[in-house]
Every structure is written in structure tokens, then in C-alpha cells.
Design an enzyme around this catalytic site. Sequence first.
Site, PDB file in Angstrom:
ATOM      1  N   ASP A   1      -7.041 -19.530  39.131  1.00  0.00           N
ATOM      2  CA  ASP A   1      -6.041 -20.109  38.225  1.00  0.00           C
ATOM      3  C   ASP A   1      -6.514 -21.532  37.916  1.00  0.00           C
ATOM      4  O   ASP A   1      -7.509 -22.015  38.468  1.00  0.00           O
ATOM      5  CB  ASP A   1      -4.675 -20.105  38.911  1.00  0.00           C
ATOM      6  CG  ASP A   1      -3.528 -20.469  37.978  1.00  0.00           C
ATOM      7  OD1 ASP A   1      -3.768 -20.617  36.758  1.00  0.00           O
ATOM      8  OD2 ASP A   1      -2.402 -20.627  38.470  1.00  0.00           O
TER       9      ASP A   1
ATOM     10  N   ARG B   1       1.541  -8.870  29.720  1.00  0.00           N
ATOM     11  CA  ARG B   1       2.672  -9.778  29.874  1.00  0.00           C
ATOM     12  C   ARG B   1       3.848  -9.284  29.038  1.00  0.00           C
ATOM     13  O   ARG B   1       5.016  -9.410  29.436  1.00  0.00           O
ATOM     14  CB  ARG B   1       2.292 -11.201  29.428  1.00  0.00           C
ATOM     15  CG  ARG B   1       1.256 -11.908  30.288  1.00  0.00           C
ATOM     16  CD  ARG B   1       1.710 -12.080  31.721  1.00  0.00           C
ATOM     17  NE  ARG B   1       2.990 -12.745  31.827  1.00  0.00           N
ATOM     18  CZ  ARG B   1       3.189 -14.065  31.666  1.00  0.00           C
ATOM     19  NH1 ARG B   1       2.161 -14.854  31.404  1.00  0.00           N
ATOM     20  NH2 ARG B   1       4.392 -14.579  31.796  1.00  0.00           N
TER      21      ARG B   1
ATOM     22  N   CYS C   1      -4.792 -15.834  34.855  1.00  0.00           N
ATOM     23  CA  CYS C   1      -3.540 -15.812  34.093  1.00  0.00           C
ATOM     24  C   CYS C   1      -3.658 -16.487  32.727  1.00  0.00           C
ATOM     25  O   CYS C   1      -2.795 -16.291  31.876  1.00  0.00           O
ATOM     26  CB  CYS C   1      -2.421 -16.451  34.908  1.00  0.00           C
ATOM     27  SG  CYS C   1      -2.663 -18.215  35.228  1.00  0.00           S
TER      28      CYS C   1
ATOM     29  N   GLN D   1       4.094 -13.180  35.759  1.00  0.00           N
ATOM     30  CA  GLN D   1       2.634 -13.068  35.726  1.00  0.00           C
ATOM     31  C   GLN D   1       2.156 -11.998  36.698  1.00  0.00           C
ATOM     32  O   GLN D   1       1.272 -11.200  36.384  1.00  0.00           O
ATOM     33  CB  GLN D   1       1.995 -14.404  36.074  1.00  0.00           C
ATOM     34  CG  GLN D   1       0.470 -14.367  36.107  1.00  0.00           C
ATOM     35  CD  GLN D   1      -0.136 -13.999  34.756  1.00  0.00           C
ATOM     36  OE1 GLN D   1       0.173 -14.632  33.751  1.00  0.00           O
ATOM     37  NE2 GLN D   1      -0.979 -12.972  34.730  1.00  0.00           N
TER      38      GLN D   1
ATOM     39  N   ARG E   1      11.497 -21.609  31.610  1.00  0.00           N
ATOM     40  CA  ARG E   1      10.198 -22.131  32.045  1.00  0.00           C
ATOM     41  C   ARG E   1      10.399 -23.622  32.266  1.00  0.00           C
ATOM     42  O   ARG E   1      10.584 -24.387  31.312  1.00  0.00           O
ATOM     43  CB  ARG E   1       9.150 -21.863  30.965  1.00  0.00           C
ATOM     44  CG  ARG E   1       7.714 -22.234  31.322  1.00  0.00           C
ATOM     45  CD  ARG E   1       6.814 -21.911  30.144  1.00  0.00           C
ATOM     46  NE  ARG E   1       5.414 -22.187  30.406  1.00  0.00           N
ATOM     47  CZ  ARG E   1       4.523 -21.283  30.808  1.00  0.00           C
ATOM     48  NH1 ARG E   1       4.915 -20.030  31.007  1.00  0.00           N
ATOM     49  NH2 ARG E   1       3.271 -21.607  31.016  1.00  0.00           N
TER      50      ARG E   1
ATOM     51  N   HIS F   1       5.894 -17.810  39.769  1.00  0.00           N
ATOM     52  CA  HIS F   1       5.610 -17.292  38.427  1.00  0.00           C
ATOM     53  C   HIS F   1       5.664 -15.756  38.481  1.00  0.00           C
ATOM     54  O   HIS F   1       4.645 -15.071  38.353  1.00  0.00           O
ATOM     55  CB  HIS F   1       4.238 -17.769  37.961  1.00  0.00           C
ATOM     56  CG  HIS F   1       4.001 -17.630  36.486  1.00  0.00           C
ATOM     57  ND1 HIS F   1       4.907 -17.050  35.626  1.00  0.00           N
ATOM     58  CD2 HIS F   1       2.929 -17.986  35.715  1.00  0.00           C
ATOM     59  CE1 HIS F   1       4.424 -17.067  34.401  1.00  0.00           C
ATOM     60  NE2 HIS F   1       3.229 -17.623  34.424  1.00  0.00           N
TER      61      HIS F   1
END
Length: 371
Positions: free
Chosen positions: A258, A327, A300, A149, A119, A146
Site C-alpha cells: 500500500d 470495488r 489498493c 477494500q 470517508r 478500510h
Amino acid sequence: MSPVPHLMSMADLTGPQILRMVSHAHSLKQVSLPWLAPQSRNQKNTRLRMPSQSLFNKSITLIFSKRSTRTRVSAETATVLLGGRALFLGHDDIQLGVNESPRDTARVLGGMCQGIFARVGDHAEIEELAKYSPVPVLNALSSLWHPTQILADVLTLHEHAHLFEPTQIPSPGPNKSLPSLRPLTVAYVGDSANVLHDMLVTYPRLGHKLRVASPPQPAYQCPKAVWDRVTELGCNKDIWWGSDPREAVNGADVVVTDTWISMGQEAEKEQRLKDFAGYQVTEALCREGGANPNWKFLHCLPRKKDEVDDEVFYGPRSLVFPEADNRKWTIMAAFECVFQSIPRSSLIFRCSLLFGKWDLTGEHSADKATR
């Protein structure tokens, strides 16, 4: 020597590969949940099966230069369930970015561990890690993409397919296969950030239409590197993009937003809040825009009230917490498919491994070549 199978974005997978990975996550979830449920001392569950132990005695490095809740906890618990060990390395734990380059870090970690889940900030960082790593690198989040996700989002929509098809009745008890999902119209209202970018290269290839609204300023438009991948994959034909959030949600089955202020953009907060005025997802916005009466909501997380109000976020339209739960299972599936070649005998769901190595029956191409 075969190339190392890194996974930088959903654009690296074909549509069928995405669905196979999501199906595998669904299977891993069904097997794992009974195993994790509390068991009384006298209870005997003859149907209880241990989850796949494909990462047994293997170590997965988790490089996190940014804060994380869902991605970190999912990665650590998924690795344990697969029999491996997750090594969390925050920005204060290693030399990366201080006294050591991504190239050297990738080589050192790749010599000790069997996979790297990273990340990072700028996408160039993870590209350099992947370029020099002798083991697979999976993108846990970068400035551009991402992917994990969107895997969770797709699984969540399939698991709730009955909400979009009145004639479809959810099966009681554990499902044996991933529920089918009719073509949807997915609306995204907000900034052109990494979550949206992986939506752009995923939903059209799965048969869904995407409608996007972002402020007209250039800072909120899709980066050229991302849009080039979108057009290369032919996804642009099923994407509408404008600046009016009401127009974007017209006919929407699913509405997504988001954060408007990502980590590192705090200094821009005041200006961004002005630019995104009118973009908050509310019942009124979606009613005025003509969303389908039964529309559902995804986010998310973490969420701020500017992006979506409490009525939607905590109401019956919201799938955000099942989405967050998923997730774990989709990262578990990604780890198994990317970091470990799964032996045929251990496959619970006959999932085709990525990059063409396995087919739908779980047979290796070399096995068939000798017949």
C-alpha cells in the site's frame, strides 16, 4: 428498537458473513454486467435481468472529507444500479468540521437519507457519526480501517482461484457460485495502515495465513486499538510480523503493499522513503525471499513506483485492475446488505443478511418462529 447495523471494519462481521457478502457481490456482478453491456437495437437477450432495485427511491449520503477515485465512483455507480440516488458531499459542501459537529450532521443526514457512507480522517469521526446516526453508517475509509477494500480483495482472489490451484479449471461463461479458494499465504510489505488492519482481522478467519513486514520504528507498527481486535478475534495465531520484507514473502501466494505516504503525511515523505528503503515489491525481492513461483500481486491504488516497480505492477502477476473493478460490486453488495433489508422475493443470490437477521435460505427468523 433494534440497534442500527453500522459497519466500521471487517472485524464487525464473522467469517461466514464476510464470505456471504462476497458471494452476493459475485452474484450482483454476474447479473449487472450483461445489463450494462452495449445492446444492438435488434438484439434480444431473453436472459437479461435487471439488477436488484433494493434502493429504489432511497438516498445514500456519501461524506468524503478526503479525495477518492475508486471508492467514490464505485459508491455512486453502485447506488444507481440498485435504483437509488447517491449524494456526494465533499469537505467544501457541508458544515461538518466547520460549523457543525459529527453528532448534529449525523442526525440531520439520517433524517433525510437512508444510509451514510463516510470517508473521514481520524477514526473517531466515523465512530461519532455512527453513534448518533438513526440510519446505518458504512466506513468508506478512516485512519484505522478500510473494510470495503478488503471485500474487493477477497472477491478478486476467489475469482482467480484457478491461478493458485493448477488442477482447478476456470468455468467458461458466467459462474453460478463463487469459486472456492484454497488456503493461501498472503504477504504484506509496507506501513501498518488501514488496508493492512482490515487484512489482519479478515484473512486468518477465512483460513489464510498472513505475513507482515514493516520498518521497526514504532510509527509503522500496528496501533493498540487494532491489535486488540486482532487478538480478541484470535487472528494473531496465523500472523507473522517482522521487519525483513524478504522473510515476509517467504512461501507467499499473494504479495500486497500500500502507499507509504498517506494523505496528510506529505511532510514526512523524505523520512518515510528512507525508512522504507528495500521494501519495494520486485521480482528480485520475491525470488530472494522464496515466494511461491506463481505468486500474484495486489495493491489498493493509487500506486507510486517506490512501492512496486512497473515489471510487477503492469506484469502478469498483477491483479490490481480486476481488484479495482471489484470495488464496485463489493460496495454494491455492502450497500444492499447494510442499507436495505432485502425482501426474499428480490434476492438473486440467497445471501444471508448481516447481523443474524436472515439465514442462508433467505428466511426471516420471524417466519420460522411461526411454524
